[in-house]
Enzyme design. Structure first.
Site, mmCIF file in Angstrom:
data_model
loop_
_atom_site.group_PDB
_atom_site.id
_atom_site.type_symbol
_atom_site.label_atom_id
_atom_site.label_comp_id
_atom_site.label_asym_id
_atom_site.label_seq_id
_atom_site.Cartn_x
_atom_site.Cartn_y
_atom_site.Cartn_z
ATOM 1 N N ILE A 16 0.856 -1.266 -0.016
ATOM 2 C CA ILE A 16 -0.108 0.100 -0.035
ATOM 3 C C ILE A 16 0.906 1.393 -0.065
ATOM 4 C CG2 ILE A 16 -1.704 1.174 1.138
ATOM 5 C CD1 ILE A 16 -2.548 -1.359 2.388
ATOM 6 N N TYR A 156 -2.430 -9.249 16.143
ATOM 7 C CA TYR A 156 -2.431 -8.331 15.213
ATOM 8 C C TYR A 156 -3.638 -7.450 15.146
ATOM 9 C CZ TYR A 156 -3.308 -6.197 10.700
ATOM 10 O OH TYR A 156 -3.585 -5.241 9.527
ATOM 11 N N LYS A 160 -3.456 -3.243 16.602
ATOM 12 C CA LYS A 160 -4.053 -1.948 15.531
ATOM 13 C C LYS A 160 -5.292 -1.492 16.180
ATOM 14 C CE LYS A 160 -2.718 -1.573 11.640
ATOM 15 N NZ LYS A 160 -1.475 -0.986 11.414
#
Length: 340
Positions: A16, A156, A160
């Site tokens: 990205i 994970y 975040k």
């Protein structure tokens, strides 16, 4: 403003990050890109992406880990970035089960270093990547930003979600405008080799079976990478402002009542069955997949689906690339890159 702004992009040699930097450079930004070129997946792919960016004189590459103490503070002091887009993170649900410490260091410590640097040299707007995995065990679909998101199912996702909370506290305390964006299964050319599309394409070309989890009973809101970047680019110029009172917050807006902070979904708003994605690869390759049906993996979720109304109300844009068109573009890139 406009043409002479400086953007600092973390994770700039990532999938990205590469497309984001490319877009910012095309729009006249000077871009400082930071990437550790970690070996979580083939570093050569990252080096090739970075080499492409370095062909533009407006791009500066710094190959360091963001969690390095003082690194970001020094860069903020030197470059005084107007815009910060934070994409560097240890990604992947499965890897977080076996290697949680790398997530702690990159995602939490790295984000802390970024927030501390921004506190001293505040940019006009900080945009930090979160994930659709933050919605965790929610079963009501589509996911809206105003839903509670308290039951993350992988470390994970937990890291975040924690960065969202960390950024909110800094936004509140230091008046730092922050947009958190939650991605939904991003795919496309130059994609990550640990993602299903890449793995399936490689296996099918090599005549190997593909591992299909939860016996294929999975839905994902596949979002084409250039659609995602278009959304990010539009959000750059849509910095949140602290509301005067909670009554000023529009219905459906995730804007904090006490900080210039909001979270925004970026997704295609069209969940696709895993089988439909596989069929798109089969069509693009002209090869029928051999399926190895597997149980659900720990930490994974059976479905994701974005409500993108907030993105549309803020920017006038919603992603729209069809899965077949996006997969076709990926396969063309893959064949060209690997000469197969």
């Amino acid at each position: 403003m406009g043409e002479s702004r400086t953007a600092l992009v973390t994770g700039s040699a990532g999938f990205i990050g590469y497309f984001t930097c490319r877009r910012l450079l095309a729009d006249g930004f000077a871009v400082i890109g930071i990437d550790s070129l970690s070996d979580y997946y083939d570093p050569e792919l990252k080096r090739r992406r970075q080499a492409g960016l370095l062909q533009n004189a407006g791009f500066t590459a710094i190959n360091e880990a963001i969690e390095t103490p003082g690194l970001l503070a020094d860069l903020f002091a030197q470059h005084q970035p107007d815009i910060v887009i934070h994409l560097a993170a240890q990604a992947g649900v499965r890897y977080s089960i076996d290697n949680p410490r790398t997530y702690l260091e990159s995602n939490l410590v790295g984000t802390f270093e970024l927030l501390e640097a921004a506190r001293t040299h505040p940019p006009q707007h900080m945009l930090l990547a979160s994930t659709s995995s933050a919605y965790g065990a929610n079963t009501e679909m589509p996911y809206r930003e105003t839903m509670k998101a308290d039951h993350q199912m992988s470390f994970y996702a937990a890291t975040k979600k924690a960065t969202e909370a960390m950024a909110h506290s800094y936004a509140h305390l230091f008046e730092l405008p922050v947009t958190m964006f939650r991605f939904f299964t991003v795919y496309g050319p130059w994609g990550r080799p640990d993602m299903a599309l890449f793995k399936f394409t490689r296996a099918m070309l090599e005549g190997e079976p593909i591992d299909v989890y939860n016996h294929g009973d999975m839905m994902r809101d596949f979002t084409y990478v250039e659609d995602l970047v278009e959304a990010i680019r539009r959000l750059v110029d849509t910095a949140p402002e602290r509301p005067q009172s909670p009554e000023d917050i529009a219905e459906g807006d995730s804007l904090s009542p006490v900080a210039p902070w909001r979270v925004v979904n970026i997704g295609n708003s069209q969940p696709v069955q895993l089988g439909e994605m596989i069929a798109a690869i089969e069509d693009a390759l002209g090869i029928e997949a051999k399926r190895n049906l597997m149980p659900m993996q720990p930490g994974d979720v059976p479905a994701t689906w974005a409500d993108a109304q907030l993105l549309h109300s803020l920017t006038g844009y919603v992603p729209k690339t069809d899965i077949r068109e996006g997969v076709q573009r990926f396969v063309e890139w893959y064949r060209d890159y690997y000469r197969v």
